[in-house]
Scaffold this motif. Structure first.
Motif: not given
Length: 745
Positions: A122-131, A193-201
């Protein structure tokens, strides 16, 4: 397509002419994704075709003199590929940085199941992280059900990430594909690890590749940080919640050097403490006073998919201090005293990694990866002093070979190193605890590995088989076989299956922080051996479209069987935690059904259900392991207006009752129920977007639900029954927050 093309394709099929087959990929948020609909044609001719839904294409080669293919797709850079005498070719197109519209469309897809991975990922990208606010890694899973964040120490707000109902120690946490979160770094590492550093999970359940090691038993979580050559030139983020805790982040990326072939990114992050809040009036802070500073510098040169040299490196430094406990606690005055109870954790951690690769040809490449970190920690847990130091290193040398045009073999050698030194002392004697002293935990594991990926029937069948042989410095050789199979039934249905083994060394006090925080004595019944388990699983994914609606339904089942497991025995004696190996029957069975729908590319709806059955056979009966709700449900909704300015997000998590540690041997006033009660947590967020600026505000735990009396013996924290091991739900009530993001693409 011209008439000449159609005639040529028909003649090739009728005459049984030789063809070339291949698969078309494009650079995506996770590195490589299928590119359906892309065009492939022979250079200088009208002989062309389009890749199907799985990226597969086929072209005739009769009468073709110049054997060069032209591959193209909107939003990607057109490429010319010399194929020579090959009959199969894999093509990956680079994203066109000028096509911002395509980037926006890609970012619209949130959490989703990867179509290219063989194992279920499962891929969680930047848009999903912004929710959500997503201040750290533990807060990035609000809209999915595979990972369950769990508090391990309520006083310092230490958390772990659980998969398949098992402790977070059983899933492997990677940073940019490297094992960087383990040992002393396990307890607090995921929050740095802040969310702003993450590209995807990328979240993989069950068996995973042998390339990253032997440790993943229940799954793997791989955080991919933002790439210096693909991220925003400038990203700023500020956040504050209703408790007064403040977060600030800044990323700066640029190209350097005469030819701009080097790219670098500087990332800065800080957290400043909240005010002192005690909403449930138990005398303890609802959240610790957290102060953190982080700086990261990342460099990148070249592209590992192109011939020649590619380099990537990172240096990161973290300094953090957490202060929790009774509201009047002041470390300078109360550390180690019996006047006011508190916990104070202060650590610094520098870490670094480097990846070097050299692609010799389309078929051969070699790579070397090295990483390491050092951590120095000074802590007080009431009257327990815990000072620790760890040095860890990882080395991986690998060669990959694309043989028979489409089968990929990767093999190599690795080495794991760890030196963990822990010193425990007590400033009191009335509790009669006996485990003070020095503990040294070493790890020296050289290993050999090989993994082959087979592709058959135009990618209809994909099989990965892998094997590791590692040697532990004390317990000898361990063989780790793993396999994963993907079967694409048609454009809508995909089946996956996996099976394999894993093992891990126990880092007792670094991973079981509650042992230090409670008043229990720790009794060692025997030396701890490495934990071992076998995992197998199956999954089915169904994708569909109906007009302006797209959707997917996924069902999976995974079973984990331990042959040796460790879990502190809290039940036999309320004043002791007994440490021993468990070689009896221990099982985890996990079922999940997940459905998602997208309407008009504006409204996204997702729901999931989890069933967990996690138990041991002890004394002839089943003993359910604590903190695993038999039933769990999640629902999430996201809506974006047509002009893309407004975005509204909401999610709900419902938890069935959970088995809790047995406190029936405690005095009546210090007992807790054997099971928790069901509860639900609701979270909402509203975002307004300008061209370069986002403003967001939200609320977590909207209905203000709190677990009653989470701390046993909170009024007498220096007594023999003080215990933090019965925390199962929210403890700090409703949390409002507001934030702002500014980005220059």
């Amino acid at each position: 397509m011209s008439r000449m093309t159609i005639v040529l394709l028909l003649l090739a099929h009728m005459c049984g002419a030789q063809t070339i087959k291949g698969k078309l990929f494009g650079e995506g948020v996770q590195g490589k994704e299928i590119l359906p609909g892309g065009m492939v044609r022979w250079l200088g001719t009208d002989v062309a075709t389009f890749a199907n839904e799985n990226g597969v294409f086929e072209l005739p080669v009769s009468s073709i003199k110049d054997r060069r293919l032209i591959a193209s797709n909107m939003g990607f850079v057109t490429d010319t590929i010399a194929v020579g005498d090959r009959t199969y070719v894999s093509i990956t197109l680079r994203r066109d940085a000028k096509d911002l519209g395509t980037v926006t469309i890609t970012d619209r897809s949130g959490a989703r199941l990867s179509t290219t991975s063989v194992g279920q990922t499962e891929i969680i990208n930047q848009r999903e992280l912004s929710k959500a606010a997503c201040c750290d890694l533990a807060g990035c899973f609000g809209t999915q059900a595979s990972v369950q964040p769990q508090t391990t120490n309520i006083v310092t707000n230490a958390q772990e990430l659980r998969i398949l109902g098992l402790s977070g120690v059983y899933n492997q946490v990677l940073f940019d594909g490297l094992p960087m979160v383990y040992g002393l770094n396990y307890t607090y590492g995921i929050s740095t690890y802040p969310g702003t550093l993450v590209n995807s999970i990328m979240v993989s359940k069950g068996t995973t590749s042998v390339l990253q090691g032997y440790e993943s038993i229940s799954g793997q979580i791989n955080m991919e940080s933002r790439q210096p050559d693909k991220t925003e030139r400038l990203l700023l983020n500020g956040y504050m919640n209703s408790f007064g805790e403040k977060h600030a982040n800044a990323n700066l990326a640029t190209a350097v050097g005469r030819n701009k072939k080097w790219h670098t990114m500087l990332s800065l992050h800080t957290v400043q403490p909240a005010g002192k809040v005690d909403g449930n009036n138990d005398g303890f802070l609802d959240l610790p006073l957290l102060t953190r500073y982080m700086a990261l510098n990342k460099w990148r040169y070249g592209n590992e998919r192109e011939k020649g040299l590619s380099l990537q490196g990172m240096v990161r430094v973290v300094s953090e201090r957490r202060i929790g406990g009774q509201t009047g606690y002041a470390p300078a005055e109360n550390e180690g005293s019996t006047s006011i109870y508190g916990q104070c954790v202060h650590y610094t951690q520098p870490e670094a990694y480097v990846k070097a690769g050299y692609r010799l040809s389309d078929d051969h490449a070699v790579s070397l990866a090295a990483s390491g970190f050092a951590q120095q920690q000074r802590s007080w847990f009431g009257t327990t002093s815990y000072h620790a130091r760890q040095q860890s290193g990882y080395l991986n040398l690998q060669h990959e070979w694309l043989w028979r045009e489409k089968h990929l073999l990767k093999y190599g050698a690795s080495y794991r190193y760890q030196e963990l030194n822990e010193q425990i002392a007590f400033s009191d004697t009335f509790l009669h605890r006996t485990y003070a002293g020095r503990y040294d935990t070493r790890l020296r594991v050289p290993g050999l590995f090989a993994e082959n990926t087979f592709h058959w029937k135009d990618e209809k069948y994909t099989l990965i088989t892998g094997l590791r042989l590692d040697h532990h410095q004390q317990w000898g050789a361990y063989l780790t076989p793993r396999s994963m199979l993907k079967y694409v039934i048609n454009d809508h249905h995909t089946l996956r299956a996996s099976a394999g083994t894993g093992w891990r060394q126990v880092n007792l006090f670094a991973e079981q922080v509650n042992l230090l925080a409670s008043s229990r004595d720790v009794v060692f019944a025997e030396a701890l051996k490495p934990e071992q388990a076998m995992n197998w699983g199956v999954s089915h994914n169904y994708r569909f479209e109906a007009g302006d609606m797209t959707g997917a339904v996924t069902g999976d089942f995974y079973s984990t069987r331990f042959s040796n497991q460790f879990f502190p025995d809290y039940d036999s004696d309320p004043t002791r935690a007994i440490i021993r190996n468990f070689t009896g029957v221990s099982r985890s069975n996990a079922l999940q059904v997940d459905a998602s729908l997208t309407f008009f590319k504006q409204l996204e709806v997702r729901a999931a259900y989890n069933y967990l059955y996690v138990y041991r056979i002890e004394n002839g009966g089943k003993n359910m392991l604590p903190f695993n709700p038999r039933n769990r449900a999640m629902a999430a909704v996201s809506y974006t207006t047509r002009n893309k300015h407004w975005q509204a997000d909401a999610n709900m998590h419902w938890f069935d009752r959970m088995r809790l540690p047995d406190t029936r041997n405690n005095p009546v006033e210090y007992r807790r129920p054997l099971y928790s009660v069901p509860y639900a947590s609701y979270n909402v967020q509203l975002t307004y977007k300008w061209r370069t600026l986002d403003v967001y505000a939200g609320c977590e735990n909207l209905l203000n639900y709190r677990q009653p009396d989470p701390i046993i013996s909170a009024t007498n924290p220096f007594g023999p029954y003080f215990d933090l091991s019965s925390v199962w739900g929210p403890t700090r009530g409703r949390e409002l927050y507001v934030g702002v993001r500014y980005a220059i693409k």
